[in-house]
Design an enzyme around this catalytic site. Structure first.
Site, short mmCIF file in Angstrom:
data_model
loop_
_atom_site.label_atom_id
_atom_site.label_comp_id
_atom_site.label_asym_id
_atom_site.label_seq_id
_atom_site.Cartn_x
_atom_site.Cartn_y
_atom_site.Cartn_z
N SER A 122 0.86 -1.18 0.00
CA SER A 122 0.00 0.00 0.00
C SER A 122 0.89 1.23 0.00
O SER A 122 2.11 1.13 0.08
CB SER A 122 -0.89 0.02 1.24
OG SER A 122 -0.11 0.42 2.36
N LYS A 123 0.25 2.36 -0.07
CA LYS A 123 1.00 3.62 -0.08
C LYS A 123 1.89 3.74 1.17
O LYS A 123 2.95 4.33 1.14
CB LYS A 123 0.03 4.80 -0.12
CG LYS A 123 -0.19 5.31 -1.54
CD LYS A 123 -0.99 6.59 -1.52
CE LYS A 123 -2.43 6.28 -1.84
NZ LYS A 123 -3.32 7.41 -1.86
N ARG A 124 1.42 3.13 2.25
CA ARG A 124 2.18 3.22 3.49
C ARG A 124 3.45 2.38 3.47
O ARG A 124 4.40 2.66 4.17
CB ARG A 124 1.30 2.81 4.69
CG ARG A 124 0.79 3.99 5.48
CD ARG A 124 -0.35 3.59 6.38
NE ARG A 124 -1.57 3.43 5.59
CZ ARG A 124 -2.28 2.32 5.52
NH1 ARG A 124 -1.91 1.24 6.18
NH2 ARG A 124 -3.37 2.26 4.80
N THR A 125 3.45 1.33 2.64
CA THR A 125 4.61 0.44 2.65
C THR A 125 5.65 0.80 1.59
O THR A 125 6.72 0.22 1.56
CB THR A 125 4.19 -1.03 2.44
OG1 THR A 125 3.54 -1.12 1.16
CG2 THR A 125 3.24 -1.50 3.51
N GLY A 126 5.31 1.73 0.70
CA GLY A 126 6.28 2.09 -0.33
C GLY A 126 5.58 2.66 -1.54
O GLY A 126 4.41 3.05 -1.45
#
Ligand code: GLU
Length: 483
Positions: free
Chosen positions: A251-255
């Protein structure tokens, strides 16, 4: 004929997950001499993002996934944008109504919320209990004719189970309680995903539905729809979702998950698609670097593993570097660099010069934009001086002046001639080579991290080297004055 498709929804930036599913769908179609379709699923108007469709299509083209049918290329079963097919969905919903396999339901959103709550209290997870089935047909038709807002729902079995066959996972059974009477047509006349996807996959003659495993729970509903229409269902393949290193869902949070990011950061489409192909697929000989064509030739579902594939940006970066250093020709790399240099406002005096710089820098960059960051001084006579370089300049002013005179006396700055002359000078003066090289390096590049010095001198040529040394000397003087 094998026909596969991807059916992205234009709800944001083009996602790496779309490309991942796209590559497997594409490979399977091509392997079988079949067709690969792109269909835009844009019926959820609340989540619609303007420009998203263009982004998706641009990314697929960039990745070399040429589709045989799609919104911008047409095809025999178009249109390929669901918002242009609304009439069809209404017609098919009506067909199910007429056959008594679907029904009209008139609950308001407040009523639905209350029903959901009631069901939850009873420990039932699904959202609707099918109560509108009990409305007599004539009454429902009369209310609809009078303009009362309503949806059309599918009548799903009350008991027993629905078994789907996933080509990769075998049979999966869903109990009737797990399959609610889903909405097919919303009160605004737009279809839901379930109705539209089944109608379109059928009319577009999709034989093999390849998608992420997050859609697995939808499949029994869609199977029931195929049955209701009396159509043959396609083969189903649910691929594992991409994971971030550590196991979290990507997701956007992971990369970075946007294909635009990778394109803009100077990843090569062939490297990205190679990397995405290794998400679950492996070559018989185990090699990691392979072309899309080689993947197609070697492709079989036995070679696809269902363990959650990890999308690791670092690994992708490594692979991109390998493509830059080993797979593409030097000329090809130079060509790819041009738009990146232009984008940074940098020019190059000739292709020959650009290629020489590229050759020298090739072991030192893994993405095209990294080249621009690290090589800007080759293309800009007003290159800045890094603080560390300034320090070396100040320490080595005398050596710099002397080496300037030595270089100026040479007919040209070939690698051999410069090396011989500089070494001789260092020896005569009893200096460590470093003591000469560091100020020179700082002077002509503004940096201390560069390719080999003699290589640099040869690439730059005498005139530019001398001009740069003058500029550096001047800069050093200004630094002195400023102190
Ligand atoms: N529109 C769905 C998506 O956004 C398609 C799912 C499917 O492939 O059936 O991924």
């Amino acid at each position: 004929m094998v026909k596969t498709r991807i059916a992205p929804s234009p709800t944001g930036f083009p996602h790496v997950g779309t490309a991942y599913i796209g590559i497997f769908s594409y490979a399977w179609a091509r392997k079988n001499g079949g067709r690969f379709i792109v269909r835009i699923e844009d019926t959820d108007r609340k989540r619609y993002v303007k420009g998203a469709e263009e982004g998706i299509l641009r990314s697929l083209k960039w990745l070399g996934l040429d589709y045989d049918e799609g919104p911008d290329v047409g095809g025999p079963n178009g249109p390929y944008r669901q918002s242009e097919r609304l009439e069809l969905y209404r017609r098919y919903a009506q067909q199910l109504l007429d056959a008594g396999l679907a029904y009209r339901a008139f609950e308001t959103s407040e009523e639905l919320a209350a029903i959901r709550e009631e069901l939850q209290k009873k420990g039932l997870g699904y959202g609707y209990d099918g109560r509108a089935r009990r409305i007599p047909r004539e009454e429902a038709e009369a209310r609809a004719a009078a303009g009362e807002p309503h949806v059309i729902r599918l009548k799903t079995p009350d008991s027993g189970s629905t078994i789907i066959t996933d080509e990769l996972r075998g049979n999966i059974e869903f109990a009737a309680e797990e399959i609610p009477d889903v909405v097919l047509l919303k009160s605004d006349g737009f279809p839901t995903y379930h109705l539209a996807v089944v109608v379109d996959d059928h009319l577009m003659e999709v034989s093999d539905v390849i998608r992420g495993e997050d859609w697995l729970v939808s499949t029994p509903i869609q199977k029931l729809l195929y049955q209701a229409f009396g159509w043959d269902e396609p083969k189903w393949y649910h691929l594992p979702l991409l994971r971030a290193p550590g196991g979290a869902k990507l997701s956007k949070r992971t990369g970075h998950t946007s294909l635009d990011y990778y394109r803009q950061a100077g990843y090569l489409p062939e490297a990205l698609r190679n990397y995405l192909a290794t998400m679950g697929f492996s070559m018989p000989d185990g090699r990691e670097i392979f072309t899309l064509q080689e993947m197609i030739e070697a492709f079989s579902w036995d070679r696809v593993s269902l363990g959650g594939p990890v999308f690791d940006e670092e690994k992708l970066r490594w692979m991109n570097g390998k493509y830059i250093r080993e797979v593409l020709s030097l000329e090809e790399v130079c060509e790819r660099l041009k738009p990146f240099l232009q984008g940074a406002g940098l020019g190059w005096e000739s292709d020959a010069y650009l290629c020489k710089v590229t050759e020298a820098m090739r072991p030192r960059f893994e993405t095209l934009s990294e080249f621009v960051e690290k090589s800007a001084y080759f293309f800009d006579e007003n290159y800045p001086f890094a603080p560390k370089a300034e320090k070396e300049l100040k320490k080595g002013l005398r050596e710099l002046r002397e080496v300037r005179d030595i270089l100026a006396a040479l007919p040209e700055l070939s690698h051999e001639q410069s090396e011989a002359a500089i070494k001789e000078y260092a020896q005569e003066r009893g200096l460590k080579l470093r003591k000469v090289m560091q100020p020179l390096r700082a002077a002509i590049t503004g940096s201390l991290a560069t390719p080999g010095m003699y290589e640099l001198l040869e690439i730059f040529g005498k005139e530019r080297v001398l001009a740069r040394i003058e500029r550096a000397l001047q800069h050093a003087e200004e630094l002195e004055d400023g102190r």
